[in-house]
Structure formats: structure tokens, C-alpha cells
Design a protein around this motif. Structure first.
Motif, PDB file in Angstrom:
ATOM      1  N   LEU A   6      12.103  46.024  75.999  1.00 32.46           N
ATOM      2  CA  LEU A   6      13.255  46.213  75.125  1.00 32.46           C
ATOM      3  C   LEU A   6      13.057  45.468  73.818  1.00 32.46           C
ATOM      4  O   LEU A   6      12.532  44.357  73.788  1.00 32.46           O
ATOM      5  CB  LEU A   6      14.525  45.714  75.805  1.00 32.46           C
ATOM      6  CG  LEU A   6      14.981  46.473  77.038  1.00 32.46           C
ATOM      7  CD1 LEU A   6      16.231  45.818  77.608  1.00 32.46           C
ATOM      8  CD2 LEU A   6      15.254  47.919  76.704  1.00 32.46           C
ATOM      9  N   VAL A   7      13.512  46.085  72.734  1.00 34.42           N
ATOM     10  CA  VAL A   7      13.445  45.468  71.413  1.00 34.42           C
ATOM     11  C   VAL A   7      14.875  45.196  70.962  1.00 34.42           C
ATOM     12  O   VAL A   7      15.743  46.060  71.034  1.00 34.42           O
ATOM     13  CB  VAL A   7      12.724  46.392  70.409  1.00 34.42           C
ATOM     14  CG1 VAL A   7      12.740  45.785  69.018  1.00 34.42           C
ATOM     15  CG2 VAL A   7      11.300  46.645  70.860  1.00 34.42           C
ATOM     16  N   CYS A   8      15.112  43.998  70.487  1.00 33.72           N
ATOM     17  CA  CYS A   8      16.445  43.577  70.057  1.00 33.72           C
ATOM     18  C   CYS A   8      16.803  44.247  68.731  1.00 33.72           C
ATOM     19  O   CYS A   8      16.008  44.258  67.789  1.00 33.72           O
ATOM     20  CB  CYS A   8      16.475  42.059  69.911  1.00 33.72           C
ATOM     21  SG  CYS A   8      18.061  41.426  69.325  1.00 33.72           S
ATOM     22  N   ALA A   9      18.025  44.764  68.646  1.00 27.80           N
ATOM     23  CA  ALA A   9      18.487  45.374  67.404  1.00 27.80           C
ATOM     24  C   ALA A   9      18.871  44.313  66.377  1.00 27.80           C
ATOM     25  O   ALA A   9      18.954  44.597  65.191  1.00 27.80           O
ATOM     26  CB  ALA A   9      19.683  46.278  67.677  1.00 27.80           C
ATOM     27  N   ASN A  10      19.098  43.093  66.843  1.00 27.89           N
ATOM     28  CA  ASN A  10      19.512  42.019  65.942  1.00 27.89           C
ATOM     29  C   ASN A  10      18.326  41.392  65.210  1.00 27.89           C
ATOM     30  O   ASN A  10      18.350  41.239  63.991  1.00 27.89           O
ATOM     31  CB  ASN A  10      20.271  40.962  66.740  1.00 27.89           C
ATOM     32  CG  ASN A  10      20.945  39.940  65.870  1.00 27.89           C
ATOM     33  OD1 ASN A  10      21.564  40.290  64.878  1.00 27.89           O
ATOM     34  ND2 ASN A  10      20.818  38.687  66.231  1.00 27.89           N
ATOM     35  N   CYS A  11      17.268  41.039  65.950  1.00 24.31           N
ATOM     36  CA  CYS A  11      16.142  40.334  65.326  1.00 24.31           C
ATOM     37  C   CYS A  11      14.844  41.142  65.336  1.00 24.31           C
ATOM     38  O   CYS A  11      13.831  40.684  64.819  1.00 24.31           O
ATOM     39  CB  CYS A  11      15.913  38.985  66.018  1.00 24.31           C
ATOM     40  SG  CYS A  11      15.290  39.131  67.704  1.00 24.31           S
ATOM     41  N   ALA A  12      14.851  42.321  65.955  1.00 22.46           N
ATOM     42  CA  ALA A  12      13.702  43.218  66.049  1.00 22.46           C
ATOM     43  C   ALA A  12      12.541  42.608  66.832  1.00 22.46           C
ATOM     44  O   ALA A  12      11.404  43.046  66.717  1.00 22.46           O
ATOM     45  CB  ALA A  12      13.228  43.668  64.673  1.00 22.46           C
ATOM     46  N   SER A  16      12.445  39.931  75.849  1.00 21.35           N
ATOM     47  CA  SER A  16      11.884  38.996  76.820  1.00 21.35           C
ATOM     48  C   SER A  16      11.558  37.637  76.198  1.00 21.35           C
ATOM     49  O   SER A  16      11.511  36.631  76.891  1.00 21.35           O
ATOM     50  CB  SER A  16      10.634  39.578  77.463  1.00 21.35           C
ATOM     51  OG  SER A  16       9.654  39.839  76.479  1.00 21.35           O
ATOM     52  N   GLU A  17      11.330  37.602  74.873  1.00 25.80           N
ATOM     53  CA  GLU A  17      11.039  36.326  74.217  1.00 25.80           C
ATOM     54  C   GLU A  17      12.294  35.525  73.924  1.00 25.80           C
ATOM     55  O   GLU A  17      12.239  34.309  73.777  1.00 25.80           O
ATOM     56  CB  GLU A  17      10.275  36.577  72.913  1.00 25.80           C
ATOM     57  CG  GLU A  17       8.869  37.065  73.141  1.00 25.80           C
ATOM     58  CD  GLU A  17       8.124  37.293  71.842  1.00 25.80           C
ATOM     59  OE1 GLU A  17       8.659  36.946  70.756  1.00 25.80           O
ATOM     60  OE2 GLU A  17       6.995  37.810  71.902  1.00 25.80           O
ATOM     61  N   GLY A  18      13.442  36.178  73.812  1.00 19.43           N
ATOM     62  CA  GLY A  18      14.695  35.483  73.576  1.00 19.43           C
ATOM     63  C   GLY A  18      14.758  34.756  72.249  1.00 19.43           C
ATOM     64  O   GLY A  18      15.159  33.604  72.176  1.00 19.43           O
ATOM     65  N   ARG A  24      18.821  36.437  74.137  1.00 22.22           N
ATOM     66  CA  ARG A  24      19.017  35.552  75.290  1.00 22.22           C
ATOM     67  C   ARG A  24      20.166  36.030  76.164  1.00 22.22           C
ATOM     68  O   ARG A  24      20.074  36.000  77.400  1.00 22.22           O
ATOM     69  CB  ARG A  24      19.234  34.120  74.813  1.00 22.22           C
ATOM     70  CG  ARG A  24      17.975  33.504  74.229  1.00 22.22           C
ATOM     71  CD  ARG A  24      18.156  32.032  73.923  1.00 22.22           C
ATOM     72  NE  ARG A  24      19.083  31.783  72.825  1.00 22.22           N
ATOM     73  CZ  ARG A  24      18.764  31.786  71.536  1.00 22.22           C
ATOM     74  NH1 ARG A  24      17.512  32.024  71.177  1.00 22.22           N
ATOM     75  NH2 ARG A  24      19.670  31.535  70.613  1.00 22.22           N
ATOM     76  N   ALA A  25      21.244  36.512  75.553  1.00 20.59           N
ATOM     77  CA  ALA A  25      22.389  37.007  76.320  1.00 20.59           C
ATOM     78  C   ALA A  25      22.013  38.257  77.115  1.00 20.59           C
ATOM     79  O   ALA A  25      22.370  38.383  78.291  1.00 20.59           O
ATOM     80  CB  ALA A  25      23.557  37.296  75.387  1.00 20.59           C
ATOM     81  N   GLU A  26      21.301  39.177  76.495  1.00 19.54           N
ATOM     82  CA  GLU A  26      20.895  40.406  77.188  1.00 19.54           C
ATOM     83  C   GLU A  26      19.911  40.105  78.310  1.00 19.54           C
ATOM     84  O   GLU A  26      20.002  40.665  79.397  1.00 19.54           O
ATOM     85  CB  GLU A  26      20.281  41.397  76.201  1.00 19.54           C
ATOM     86  CG  GLU A  26      19.821  42.694  76.832  1.00 19.54           C
ATOM     87  CD  GLU A  26      20.940  43.477  77.473  1.00 19.54           C
ATOM     88  OE1 GLU A  26      20.637  44.283  78.373  1.00 19.54           O
ATOM     89  OE2 GLU A  26      22.109  43.295  77.105  1.00 19.54           O
ATOM     90  N   ARG A  27      18.977  39.208  78.049  1.00 21.10           N
ATOM     91  CA  ARG A  27      18.014  38.831  79.085  1.00 21.10           C
ATOM     92  C   ARG A  27      18.730  38.199  80.272  1.00 21.10           C
ATOM     93  O   ARG A  27      18.452  38.528  81.432  1.00 21.10           O
ATOM     94  CB  ARG A  27      16.982  37.874  78.495  1.00 21.10           C
ATOM     95  CG  ARG A  27      15.872  37.512  79.467  1.00 21.10           C
ATOM     96  CD  ARG A  27      14.840  36.655  78.818  1.00 21.10           C
ATOM     97  NE  ARG A  27      15.453  35.421  78.323  1.00 21.10           N
ATOM     98  CZ  ARG A  27      14.844  34.502  77.621  1.00 21.10           C
ATOM     99  NH1 ARG A  27      13.581  34.661  77.289  1.00 21.10           N
ATOM    100  NH2 ARG A  27      15.464  33.419  77.234  1.00 21.10           N
ATOM    101  N   ALA A  28      19.690  37.327  80.015  1.00 22.13           N
ATOM    102  CA  ALA A  28      20.451  36.687  81.092  1.00 22.13           C
ATOM    103  C   ALA A  28      21.287  37.713  81.851  1.00 22.13           C
ATOM    104  O   ALA A  28      21.366  37.673  83.082  1.00 22.13           O
ATOM    105  CB  ALA A  28      21.348  35.593  80.518  1.00 22.13           C
ATOM    106  N   ARG A  29      21.893  38.664  81.134  1.00 26.82           N
ATOM    107  CA  ARG A  29      22.704  39.690  81.785  1.00 26.82           C
ATOM    108  C   ARG A  29      21.850  40.557  82.700  1.00 26.82           C
ATOM    109  O   ARG A  29      22.223  40.855  83.827  1.00 26.82           O
ATOM    110  CB  ARG A  29      23.389  40.571  80.739  1.00 26.82           C
ATOM    111  CG  ARG A  29      24.340  41.601  81.360  1.00 26.82           C
ATOM    112  CD  ARG A  29      24.867  42.580  80.340  1.00 26.82           C
ATOM    113  NE  ARG A  29      23.825  43.465  79.827  1.00 26.82           N
ATOM    114  CZ  ARG A  29      23.394  44.562  80.457  1.00 26.82           C
ATOM    115  NH1 ARG A  29      23.878  44.894  81.628  1.00 26.82           N
ATOM    116  NH2 ARG A  29      22.449  45.308  79.919  1.00 26.82           N
TER     117      ARG A  29
END
Length: 64
Positions: A6-12, A16-18, A24-29
């Protein structure tokens, strides 16, 4: 689904790197919701076959 691809839409960055709070929230969820997410497909298949074998053995023991 795991967060490995998965690629974060916030920081691109990879989730998995958080890198950011959203990652970090998505990884924890995902880790809370999917307890078997860390297992490989081979491990899941092995677990499934083991459970089937135990069920068949239990059925045979109760029928005898």
C-alpha cells in the motif's frame, strides 16, 4: 490484505514504513483487524490442511 504494497496518499511512501501519522494509523488498524495478515499463503494453506485433517480424524474417531 497486508500493508506491504500500500502507498500512503498523504506522504506517498509505503504504508509499511510508517513515515507519517496516517501511515502509522493505517498500519496499526490493519494489524488489529487481520491477525493472519503476517502469514504467507503457504502457511495459511498448511494451517487449512491441518485443520481439515484434524476434523476428518475427529469424525473417524467418533464414528468408530
Amino acid at each position: 490484505m497486508t500493508c506491504d504494497r500500500l502507498v500512503c496518499a498523504n506522504c506517498a511512501g509505503p504504508v509499511s514504513e510508517g513515515r507519517c501519522a496516517v501511515c502509522r494509523a493505517e498500519r496499526a488498524r490493519q494489524h488489529r483487524e487481520t491477525p493472519f495478515a503476517g502469514l504467507s499463503p503457504v502457511a495459511l494453506l498448511t494451517l487449512l490442511l491441518t485443520l481439515i485433517a484434524v476434523a476428518l480424524l475427529a469424525e473417524r474417531v467418533t464414528a468408530a
